[in-house]
Design an enzyme around this catalytic site. Structure first.
Site, PDB file in Angstrom:
ATOM      1  N   CYS A  59      32.069  23.235  14.226  1.00  0.00           N
ATOM      2  CA  CYS A  59      31.304  24.177  13.407  1.00  0.00           C
ATOM      3  C   CYS A  59      30.118  24.748  14.180  1.00  0.00           C
ATOM      4  O   CYS A  59      29.790  25.932  14.048  1.00  0.00           O
ATOM      5  CB  CYS A  59      30.814  23.498  12.130  1.00  0.00           C
ATOM      6  N   ARG A 136      38.825  24.894   7.097  1.00  0.00           N
ATOM      7  CA  ARG A 136      37.831  25.969   7.240  1.00  0.00           C
ATOM      8  C   ARG A 136      38.566  27.262   6.892  1.00  0.00           C
ATOM      9  O   ARG A 136      39.567  27.602   7.508  1.00  0.00           O
ATOM     10  CB  ARG A 136      37.211  25.976   8.643  1.00  0.00           C
TER      11      ARG A 136
END
Length: 224
Positions: A59, A136
């Site tokens: 991330c 995600r």
């Protein structure tokens, strides 16, 4: 229903709650740039994307690259909005670390979703999960608030920021030209024309594939 690699059966696929062509559900929430509402972005393109957690390696690389490319999205009239289950102050601390480590400021909003209300409304997490660490997801939302494209990546694979930009470019290009983007299309390359529905035009086309596999500019010139 799908079966995952972990052997769990009867799990709803990520993104299954929404489909391309659906109106993106509105929501209001706290974010790193203040209170936000999805409908406030009406009239502009918006990319809404979730990330599994703050202070995680994949991330962090995504947000660093998105911060570097934020001007490219802005130049295309597209806003960015991120979301995770982490608290607002976790977001703040993470963005401070990114700034101090990479000398980059993340200025697009990161929404807090500790109760998973938004994530579940968008199909970002399975209804039975307690966190969003499994996927995600990315939603491309047009100025009318319609979902035009979406993608789901696992937690251990980062998104391609160039592909996000290419997808946005393709969506905007096909809208502007009423055309189709072929495989591997890049900005500046030719688009394809939608196939005709008039039988006389189909019979009159040259070649066995000329009626449905046509360059958009050529097809437009022939109609002029």
């Amino acid at each position: 229903m799908t079966r995952t690699d972990h052997g769990n059966e009867n799990r709803e696929a990520p993104c299954a709650g929404l489909r391309i062509g659906d109106v993106a559900p509105d929501f209001a929430a706290r974010s790193t740039t203040g209170d936000v509402r999805l409908s406030d972005h009406a009239g502009s393109w918006l990319i809404l994307f979730s990330h599994p957690a703050d202070f995680t390696p994949v991330c962090t690389t995504e947000f660093v690259e998105l911060a570097r490319q934020a001007g490219e999205f802005a130049a295309r009239g597209c806003n960015l909005m991120a979301l995770s289950v982490d608290s607002l102050f976790s977001h703040f601390a993470w963005l401070r670390l990114i700034r101090d480590r990479y000398d980059l400021e993340v200025r697009f909003p990161i929404v807090e979703d500790p109760t998973l209300v938004i994530g579940r409304a968008y199909g970002m997490v399975h209804p039975g999960d307690s966190d969003s660490a499994t996927v995600r997801t990315t939603f491309f939302i047009d100025p009318e608030g319609v979902i035009r494209a979406m993608s789901c990546y696992p937690a251990n694979v980062g998104r391609s920021i160039p592909e996000m930009l290419r997808t946005l470019d393709a969506l905007q290009a096909v809208d502007a030209a009423d055309a189709l983007a072929p495989a591997n299309w890049q900005p500046g390359e030719n688009l394809l024309a939608p196939p005709p529905t008039d039988l006389d035009e189909i019979y009159a086309a040259k070649g066995d594939a000329g009626w449905f596999l046509r360059d958009a500019k050529t097809a437009k010139g022939n109609r002029a």
